[in-house]
Design a protein around this motif. Sequence first.
Motif, PDB file in Angstrom:
ATOM      1  N   ILE A  17     -11.069  13.661  11.227  1.00  0.00           N
ATOM      2  CA  ILE A  17     -10.928  12.575  10.249  1.00  0.00           C
ATOM      3  C   ILE A  17      -9.812  12.909   9.268  1.00  0.00           C
ATOM      4  CG2 ILE A  17     -12.042  11.464   8.266  1.00  0.00           C
ATOM      5  CD1 ILE A  17     -14.672  11.571   9.869  1.00  0.00           C
ATOM      6  N   LEU A  18      -9.810  14.140   8.771  1.00  0.00           N
ATOM      7  CA  LEU A  18      -8.782  14.554   7.814  1.00  0.00           C
ATOM      8  C   LEU A  18      -7.401  14.559   8.462  1.00  0.00           C
ATOM      9  CD1 LEU A  18      -8.078  15.563   4.996  1.00  0.00           C
ATOM     10  CD2 LEU A  18      -8.562  17.899   5.771  1.00  0.00           C
ATOM     11  N   MET A  19      -7.296  15.086   9.678  1.00  0.00           N
ATOM     12  CA  MET A  19      -6.019  15.123  10.387  1.00  0.00           C
ATOM     13  C   MET A  19      -5.486  13.716  10.643  1.00  0.00           C
ATOM     14  SD  MET A  19      -3.635  17.017  11.730  1.00  0.00           S
ATOM     15  CE  MET A  19      -4.415  18.634  11.882  1.00  0.00           C
ATOM     16  N   ARG A  20      -6.368  12.806  11.028  1.00  0.00           N
ATOM     17  CA  ARG A  20      -5.950  11.425  11.273  1.00  0.00           C
ATOM     18  C   ARG A  20      -5.459  10.776   9.984  1.00  0.00           C
ATOM     19  NH1 ARG A  20      -4.015   8.474  15.221  1.00  0.00           N
ATOM     20  NH2 ARG A  20      -5.752   8.828  16.678  1.00  0.00           N
ATOM     21  N   TYR A  21      -6.170  10.999   8.885  1.00  0.00           N
ATOM     22  CA  TYR A  21      -5.798  10.367   7.623  1.00  0.00           C
ATOM     23  C   TYR A  21      -4.487  10.935   7.067  1.00  0.00           C
ATOM     24  CZ  TYR A  21      -6.031   8.574   2.867  1.00  0.00           C
ATOM     25  OH  TYR A  21      -5.736   7.938   1.684  1.00  0.00           O
ATOM     26  N   LEU A  22      -4.337  12.251   7.090  1.00  0.00           N
ATOM     27  CA  LEU A  22      -3.157  12.876   6.493  1.00  0.00           C
ATOM     28  C   LEU A  22      -1.919  12.770   7.375  1.00  0.00           C
ATOM     29  CD1 LEU A  22      -4.605  16.172   4.963  1.00  0.00           C
ATOM     30  CD2 LEU A  22      -4.127  14.017   3.802  1.00  0.00           C
ATOM     31  N   HIS A  23      -2.102  12.897   8.698  1.00  0.00           N
ATOM     32  CA  HIS A  23      -0.946  13.002   9.596  1.00  0.00           C
ATOM     33  C   HIS A  23      -0.929  11.965  10.716  1.00  0.00           C
ATOM     34  CE1 HIS A  23      -0.236  16.770   7.526  1.00  0.00           C
ATOM     35  NE2 HIS A  23      -1.432  17.196   7.872  1.00  0.00           N
ATOM     36  N   GLU A  37     -10.672  24.048   4.770  1.00  0.00           N
ATOM     37  CA  GLU A  37      -9.286  23.611   4.943  1.00  0.00           C
ATOM     38  C   GLU A  37      -8.957  22.602   3.847  1.00  0.00           C
ATOM     39  OE1 GLU A  37      -8.716  22.193   8.893  1.00  0.00           O
ATOM     40  OE2 GLU A  37      -9.475  24.032   9.812  1.00  0.00           O
ATOM     41  N   PHE A  38      -7.674  22.470   3.548  1.00  0.00           N
ATOM     42  CA  PHE A  38      -7.277  21.705   2.368  1.00  0.00           C
ATOM     43  C   PHE A  38      -6.059  20.833   2.671  1.00  0.00           C
ATOM     44  CE2 PHE A  38      -6.262  20.823  -1.990  1.00  0.00           C
ATOM     45  CZ  PHE A  38      -4.880  20.935  -2.085  1.00  0.00           C
ATOM     46  N   GLY A  39      -6.053  19.637   2.110  1.00  0.00           N
ATOM     47  CA  GLY A  39      -4.895  18.761   2.204  1.00  0.00           C
ATOM     48  C   GLY A  39      -4.863  17.831   1.016  1.00  0.00           C
ATOM     49  N   SER A  40      -3.703  17.230   0.746  1.00  0.00           N
ATOM     50  CA  SER A  40      -3.605  16.295  -0.378  1.00  0.00           C
ATOM     51  C   SER A  40      -2.650  15.173  -0.018  1.00  0.00           C
ATOM     52  CB  SER A  40      -3.134  17.007  -1.649  1.00  0.00           C
ATOM     53  OG  SER A  40      -1.835  17.555  -1.457  1.00  0.00           O
ATOM     54  N   ILE A  41      -2.861  14.016  -0.654  1.00  0.00           N
ATOM     55  CA  ILE A  41      -2.046  12.839  -0.379  1.00  0.00           C
ATOM     56  C   ILE A  41      -2.125  11.887  -1.576  1.00  0.00           C
ATOM     57  CG2 ILE A  41      -3.955  11.607   0.739  1.00  0.00           C
ATOM     58  CD1 ILE A  41      -1.908  10.448   2.717  1.00  0.00           C
ATOM     59  N   PRO A  42      -0.997  11.271  -1.975  1.00  0.00           N
ATOM     60  CA  PRO A  42      -1.032  10.281  -3.060  1.00  0.00           C
ATOM     61  C   PRO A  42      -1.536   8.939  -2.540  1.00  0.00           C
ATOM     62  CG  PRO A  42       1.213  10.548  -2.277  1.00  0.00           C
ATOM     63  CD  PRO A  42       0.384  11.553  -1.531  1.00  0.00           C
ATOM     64  N   LEU A  43      -2.218   8.217  -3.406  1.00  0.00           N
ATOM     65  CA  LEU A  43      -2.790   6.927  -3.025  1.00  0.00           C
ATOM     66  C   LEU A  43      -2.659   5.965  -4.194  1.00  0.00           C
ATOM     67  CD1 LEU A  43      -4.454   5.316  -0.884  1.00  0.00           C
ATOM     68  CD2 LEU A  43      -6.515   6.182  -2.007  1.00  0.00           C
ATOM     69  N   GLU A  44      -2.179   4.753  -3.918  1.00  0.00           N
ATOM     70  CA  GLU A  44      -2.042   3.730  -4.954  1.00  0.00           C
ATOM     71  C   GLU A  44      -3.359   2.975  -5.100  1.00  0.00           C
ATOM     72  OE1 GLU A  44       0.548   3.076  -6.986  1.00  0.00           O
ATOM     73  OE2 GLU A  44       1.594   4.812  -6.119  1.00  0.00           O
ATOM     74  N   ILE A  45      -3.920   2.988  -6.310  1.00  0.00           N
ATOM     75  CA  ILE A  45      -5.163   2.281  -6.593  1.00  0.00           C
ATOM     76  C   ILE A  45      -4.987   1.460  -7.865  1.00  0.00           C
ATOM     77  CG2 ILE A  45      -7.630   2.500  -7.087  1.00  0.00           C
ATOM     78  CD1 ILE A  45      -7.584   5.181  -5.709  1.00  0.00           C
ATOM     79  N   MET A  46      -5.027   0.138  -7.720  1.00  0.00           N
ATOM     80  CA  MET A  46      -4.925  -0.752  -8.880  1.00  0.00           C
ATOM     81  C   MET A  46      -3.732  -0.377  -9.767  1.00  0.00           C
ATOM     82  SD  MET A  46      -8.981  -1.116  -9.821  1.00  0.00           S
ATOM     83  CE  MET A  46     -10.171  -1.565  -8.552  1.00  0.00           C
ATOM     84  N   ALA A 145     -11.984   8.886  14.548  1.00  0.00           N
ATOM     85  CA  ALA A 145     -10.681   9.525  14.371  1.00  0.00           C
ATOM     86  C   ALA A 145      -9.828   9.326  15.609  1.00  0.00           C
ATOM     87  CB  ALA A 145     -10.868  11.015  14.084  1.00  0.00           C
ATOM     88  N   ASN A 146     -10.470   9.127  16.746  1.00  0.00           N
ATOM     89  CA  ASN A 146      -9.754   8.922  18.008  1.00  0.00           C
ATOM     90  C   ASN A 146      -8.951   7.622  17.976  1.00  0.00           C
ATOM     91  OD1 ASN A 146      -8.862   8.804  20.629  1.00  0.00           O
ATOM     92  ND2 ASN A 146     -10.865   8.947  21.580  1.00  0.00           N
ATOM     93  N   THR A 147      -9.602   6.535  17.604  1.00  0.00           N
ATOM     94  CA  THR A 147      -8.948   5.220  17.585  1.00  0.00           C
ATOM     95  C   THR A 147      -8.444   4.841  16.188  1.00  0.00           C
ATOM     96  OG1 THR A 147     -11.041   4.068  17.162  1.00  0.00           O
ATOM     97  CG2 THR A 147     -10.417   4.436  19.467  1.00  0.00           C
ATOM     98  N   SER A 148      -8.712   5.682  15.202  1.00  0.00           N
ATOM     99  CA  SER A 148      -8.333   5.466  13.802  1.00  0.00           C
ATOM    100  C   SER A 148      -9.155   4.375  13.116  1.00  0.00           C
ATOM    101  CB  SER A 148      -6.832   5.130  13.685  1.00  0.00           C
ATOM    102  OG  SER A 148      -6.378   5.320  12.363  1.00  0.00           O
ATOM    103  N   THR A 149     -10.246   3.953  13.722  1.00  0.00           N
ATOM    104  CA  THR A 149     -11.084   2.903  13.157  1.00  0.00           C
ATOM    105  C   THR A 149     -11.636   3.288  11.782  1.00  0.00           C
ATOM    106  OG1 THR A 149     -11.777   2.235  15.379  1.00  0.00           O
ATOM    107  CG2 THR A 149     -13.140   1.485  13.532  1.00  0.00           C
ATOM    108  N   ASN A 150     -11.300   2.496  10.774  1.00  0.00           N
ATOM    109  CA  ASN A 150     -11.814   2.639   9.397  1.00  0.00           C
ATOM    110  C   ASN A 150     -11.459   3.947   8.697  1.00  0.00           C
ATOM    111  OD1 ASN A 150     -12.990   0.114   9.184  1.00  0.00           O
ATOM    112  ND2 ASN A 150     -14.978   0.787   9.960  1.00  0.00           N
ATOM    113  N   ILE A 151     -10.557   4.755   9.262  1.00  0.00           N
ATOM    114  CA  ILE A 151     -10.236   6.039   8.635  1.00  0.00           C
ATOM    115  C   ILE A 151      -9.588   5.846   7.270  1.00  0.00           C
ATOM    116  CG2 ILE A 151      -8.870   8.152   8.805  1.00  0.00           C
ATOM    117  CD1 ILE A 151     -11.306   8.074  10.652  1.00  0.00           C
TER     118      ILE A 151
END
Length: 209
Positions: A17-23, A37-46, A145-151
């Motif tokens: 799930i994390l790999m699909r979302y980040l990369h 394991e650790f990762g970070s990503i910027p996200l626009e919210i409102m 995570a396979n099909t990226s559904t709702n990730i």
Amino acid sequence: MYKLILVGDSGVGKSCILMRYLHDEFQTDYDVTIGVEFGSIPLEIMDQTILLQIWDTAGQESFRSITRPYFRRAVGALLVFDITQRESFNNLKSWLEDIRLNASFNVQITLIGNKVDLSYDRVVSYEEGEKFAKEHGLLYYETSANTSTNIEKVFEETAKSIYVRVQNGEIQIPVDIGQFSLEQESESGTESESTMKPQNEEEKKSGCC
């Protein structure tokens, strides 16, 4: 900065799930997470830019005492189970207790039923997952995570819920969360944004969704 944790039994697909979302990547063969394991990503919210700091924790029972300290100061948690594995659903209460005992007060928790691409092997119904979520005040989504559904949706909706609750004064963001997390990581000896290898071949899994 919002600190999020991925929590649940080993093999439910947290790392995928994390790999699909980040990369936007998916691996059919993966190494079981040893520690964190650790990762970070910027996200626009409102119209605000939020940095999501995401910690993927090991699900094996033998590592729970090691990973619990990483729950501290988390304002969001993604609690994951595998819809094809009844035991991972049965263990949710134990994980939920760990989150609420060790994470921030009023932590936002989202329940995730993962591997919906394997619905032909489903043993936990959508209704069961939804009922558990309602009983415990959680958001609920089913993903793959396979099909990226709702990730993307689970991270975005969790972050939006945190944002609204912060504005309403229900959740307080620790002002030193970034420094705290870096110190915590250094003390534990883990490496940021890296995959920790299993100790032996028996710890390898496959078919992560």
